[in-house]
Design an enzyme around this catalytic site. Sequence first.
Site, PDB file in Angstrom:
ATOM      1  N   LYS A  33      -1.502  -6.760 -13.900  1.00 16.96           N
ATOM      2  CA  LYS A  33      -2.133  -6.323 -12.657  1.00 16.96           C
ATOM      3  C   LYS A  33      -1.185  -5.368 -11.945  1.00 16.96           C
ATOM      4  O   LYS A  33      -0.027  -5.675 -11.705  1.00 16.96           O
ATOM      5  CB  LYS A  33      -2.445  -7.518 -11.760  1.00 16.96           C
ATOM      6  CG  LYS A  33      -3.404  -7.208 -10.620  1.00 16.96           C
ATOM      7  CD  LYS A  33      -2.765  -6.700  -9.364  1.00 16.96           C
ATOM      8  CE  LYS A  33      -2.055  -7.757  -8.571  1.00 16.96           C
ATOM      9  NZ  LYS A  33      -1.654  -7.255  -7.208  1.00 16.96           N
ATOM     10  N   ASP A  60      -5.592  -2.965  -9.036  1.00 14.43           N
ATOM     11  CA  ASP A  60      -6.042  -3.665  -7.834  1.00 14.43           C
ATOM     12  C   ASP A  60      -5.712  -2.825  -6.594  1.00 14.43           C
ATOM     13  O   ASP A  60      -4.728  -3.074  -5.902  1.00 14.43           O
ATOM     14  CB  ASP A  60      -5.353  -5.028  -7.773  1.00 14.43           C
ATOM     15  CG  ASP A  60      -5.821  -5.877  -6.614  1.00 14.43           C
ATOM     16  OD1 ASP A  60      -6.948  -5.662  -6.146  1.00 14.43           O
ATOM     17  OD2 ASP A  60      -5.054  -6.759  -6.181  1.00 14.43           O
ATOM     18  N   LYS A  62      -8.191  -2.111  -4.160  1.00 10.33           N
ATOM     19  CA  LYS A  62      -9.025  -2.601  -3.049  1.00 10.33           C
ATOM     20  C   LYS A  62      -9.590  -1.459  -2.206  1.00 10.33           C
ATOM     21  O   LYS A  62      -9.421  -1.410  -0.987  1.00 10.33           O
ATOM     22  CB  LYS A  62      -8.224  -3.565  -2.167  1.00 10.33           C
ATOM     23  CG  LYS A  62      -7.711  -4.806  -2.890  1.00 10.33           C
ATOM     24  CD  LYS A  62      -6.984  -5.729  -1.912  1.00 10.33           C
ATOM     25  CE  LYS A  62      -6.489  -6.994  -2.596  1.00 10.33           C
ATOM     26  NZ  LYS A  62      -5.340  -6.728  -3.509  1.00 10.33           N
ATOM     27  N   ASP A  65     -13.823   2.357   2.047  1.00  5.65           N
ATOM     28  CA  ASP A  65     -13.961   3.614   2.774  1.00  5.65           C
ATOM     29  C   ASP A  65     -15.441   3.971   2.862  1.00  5.65           C
ATOM     30  O   ASP A  65     -16.294   3.189   2.424  1.00  5.65           O
ATOM     31  CB  ASP A  65     -13.165   4.721   2.061  1.00  5.65           C
ATOM     32  CG  ASP A  65     -12.558   5.721   3.031  1.00  5.65           C
ATOM     33  OD1 ASP A  65     -13.301   6.225   3.902  1.00  5.65           O
ATOM     34  OD2 ASP A  65     -11.344   5.999   2.927  1.00  5.65           O
ATOM     35  N   THR A 119      -6.434 -13.941  -0.012  1.00  9.94           N
ATOM     36  CA  THR A 119      -5.825 -15.275  -0.085  1.00  9.94           C
ATOM     37  C   THR A 119      -4.809 -15.523   1.024  1.00  9.94           C
ATOM     38  O   THR A 119      -4.401 -16.657   1.242  1.00  9.94           O
ATOM     39  CB  THR A 119      -5.133 -15.476  -1.447  1.00  9.94           C
ATOM     40  OG1 THR A 119      -4.226 -14.391  -1.676  1.00  9.94           O
ATOM     41  CG2 THR A 119      -6.141 -15.533  -2.567  1.00  9.94           C
ATOM     42  N   ARG A 209       4.543 -13.754  -8.179  1.00  5.95           N
ATOM     43  CA  ARG A 209       5.895 -14.243  -7.913  1.00  5.95           C
ATOM     44  C   ARG A 209       6.329 -15.477  -8.698  1.00  5.95           C
ATOM     45  O   ARG A 209       7.505 -15.576  -9.056  1.00  5.95           O
ATOM     46  CB  ARG A 209       6.055 -14.455  -6.398  1.00  5.95           C
ATOM     47  CG  ARG A 209       6.246 -13.135  -5.654  1.00  5.95           C
ATOM     48  CD  ARG A 209       6.056 -13.266  -4.153  1.00  5.95           C
ATOM     49  NE  ARG A 209       4.645 -13.349  -3.798  1.00  5.95           N
ATOM     50  CZ  ARG A 209       4.209 -13.356  -2.541  1.00  5.95           C
ATOM     51  NH1 ARG A 209       5.073 -13.313  -1.542  1.00  5.95           N
ATOM     52  NH2 ARG A 209       2.912 -13.412  -2.288  1.00  5.95           N
TER      53      ARG A 209
END
Length: 233
Positions: A33, A60, A62, A65, A119, A209
Amino acid sequence: MLKNPIFCAVDRPDLEGALSLARTVAPHVGGIKLGLEFFTAQGPRGVEAMQSLGLPIFLDLKFHDIPNTAAGAVREAARLGVAMLTLHAAGGRAMLEAAVEAAGAVRARPQLLAVTVLTSLDAHDLAATGIAAPPAEQAVRLGRLALAAGLDGLVCSPQEIEPLRAAFGGAPKLVVPGIRPAGAGDDQKRTLGPARALALGADALVIGRPITGASSPAEAAAAIARELAAEAS
């Protein structure tokens, strides 16, 4: 569900470091990703360099607009040959439909995924933006909008897997960040362990992470892959 559902989030700006990390975890994950930090620093050429590793790329970004601008961005991102691409469902039906049309004009069309509720947000955060609904209810509402517009799937927290499956069945692809093995903790608010997320109906798990911040990212990724394989057997 993918054979190996783990997408390692390689969110760093330096290309050589990103490539090195991706090579290290490649034997133990199903894809990579790439997010805003990497893309802002490295752009399309960085994505092309990461594709040289032979793993599916989840880009990713996102997009959110006006319809014409979002469609143009989707068209250009789709031309990079990525496997999955994200837009914010909150951009509205006209934006989402324009994105679907733009992606359809590209030979190797990526799967378009709608981000429902980040999240990092909880009910208090949503209320501060004027949304009275709890995260699960808002995720279902936005999911219905996105799927009606023709998108392929949704990005949701682990906490929304069950209500989304209850609402939409097994058809939409659910890509789930906020995956935290036991002992991991950070700024994500709506998290769950990897095996449990898959059991609830996730198709792909975005893990950053807990892998990239480990002393040995390869071993961290391998340990999660082993856990998932053991649960599946």
